[in-house]
Design a protein around this motif. Structure first.
Motif, PDB file in Angstrom:
ATOM      1  N   ALA A 103       0.943  -1.166   0.019  1.00  9.62           N
ATOM      2  CA  ALA A 103       0.147  -0.065   0.010  1.00  9.62           C
ATOM      3  C   ALA A 103       0.732   1.323  -0.097  1.00  9.62           C
ATOM      4  O   ALA A 103       0.430   2.157  -0.699  1.00  9.62           O
ATOM      5  CB  ALA A 103      -1.080   0.277   1.249  1.00  9.62           C
ATOM      6  N   GLU A 104       1.913   1.481   0.831  1.00  2.00           N
ATOM      7  CA  GLU A 104       2.515   2.691   0.815  1.00  2.00           C
ATOM      8  C   GLU A 104       3.527   2.650  -0.531  1.00  2.00           C
ATOM      9  O   GLU A 104       3.556   3.873  -0.931  1.00  2.00           O
ATOM     10  CB  GLU A 104       3.563   2.300   2.063  1.00  2.00           C
ATOM     11  CG  GLU A 104       3.110   2.288   3.448  1.00  2.00           C
ATOM     12  CD  GLU A 104       2.286   3.876   3.720  1.00  2.00           C
ATOM     13  OE1 GLU A 104       2.918   4.956   3.239  1.00  2.00           O
ATOM     14  OE2 GLU A 104       1.131   3.880   3.901  1.00  2.00           O
ATOM     15  N   PHE A 105       4.055   1.696  -1.061  1.00  2.00           N
ATOM     16  CA  PHE A 105       4.671   1.886  -2.298  1.00  2.00           C
ATOM     17  C   PHE A 105       3.877   2.166  -3.246  1.00  2.00           C
ATOM     18  O   PHE A 105       4.134   2.991  -4.162  1.00  2.00           O
ATOM     19  CB  PHE A 105       5.742   0.650  -2.652  1.00  2.00           C
ATOM     20  CG  PHE A 105       6.902   0.359  -1.908  1.00  2.00           C
ATOM     21  CD1 PHE A 105       8.021   0.431  -2.741  1.00  2.00           C
ATOM     22  CD2 PHE A 105       7.042   0.362  -0.605  1.00  2.00           C
ATOM     23  CE1 PHE A 105       9.313   0.244  -2.092  1.00  2.00           C
ATOM     24  CE2 PHE A 105       8.268   0.092   0.129  1.00  2.00           C
ATOM     25  CZ  PHE A 105       9.555   0.179  -0.483  1.00  2.00           C
ATOM     26  N   ALA A 106       2.843   1.683  -3.333  1.00  4.53           N
ATOM     27  CA  ALA A 106       1.875   2.051  -4.367  1.00  4.53           C
ATOM     28  C   ALA A 106       1.432   3.498  -4.241  1.00  4.53           C
ATOM     29  O   ALA A 106       1.012   4.029  -5.336  1.00  4.53           O
ATOM     30  CB  ALA A 106       0.461   0.984  -4.242  1.00  4.53           C
ATOM     31  N   ARG A 107       1.416   3.861  -3.156  1.00  2.00           N
ATOM     32  CA  ARG A 107       0.762   5.205  -2.705  1.00  2.00           C
ATOM     33  C   ARG A 107       1.818   6.284  -3.501  1.00  2.00           C
ATOM     34  O   ARG A 107       1.420   7.556  -3.951  1.00  2.00           O
ATOM     35  CB  ARG A 107       0.488   5.499  -1.269  1.00  2.00           C
ATOM     36  CG  ARG A 107       0.036   7.025  -0.985  1.00  2.00           C
ATOM     37  CD  ARG A 107       0.007   7.170   0.639  1.00  2.00           C
ATOM     38  NE  ARG A 107       1.191   6.665   1.489  1.00  2.00           N
ATOM     39  CZ  ARG A 107       2.196   7.602   1.503  1.00  2.00           C
ATOM     40  NH1 ARG A 107       2.067   8.992   1.094  1.00  2.00           N
ATOM     41  NH2 ARG A 107       3.359   7.310   2.159  1.00  2.00           N
TER      42      ARG A 107
END
Length: 78
Positions: free
Chosen positions: A20-24
């Protein structure tokens, strides 16, 4: 630049958070299965614990992937 994330197979929630963080922030990464001390203790001698040896071995897998790859740089995340 190759981005590698070390993740234990049993740490599903942690991987979901990292995804989720890398996608964000729009950064692709490759997951690298971490060497898990809970799956069986590797040879370790003081002052290193089995968990510390596994951490080193996990990073060594990443270093080899970066060295053998085409990218000039690599980043390793835990």
């Amino acid at each position: 630049m190759k981005c590698l994330v070390i993740n234990l197979d049993r740490s599903v929630d942690r991987l979901a958070h990292v995804q989720a963080e890398f996608a964000r922030i729009g950064i692709p990464f490759e997951r690298v299965a971490g060497v898990d001390a809970a799956a069986g203790s590797p040879m370790a001698a003081p002052p290193l614990t089995p968990a510390e040896v596994c951490c080193f071995l996990s990073h060594r897998i990443c270093w080899r992937m970066i060295a053998d790859g085409d990218d000039h740089y690599g980043a390793v995340f835990e």
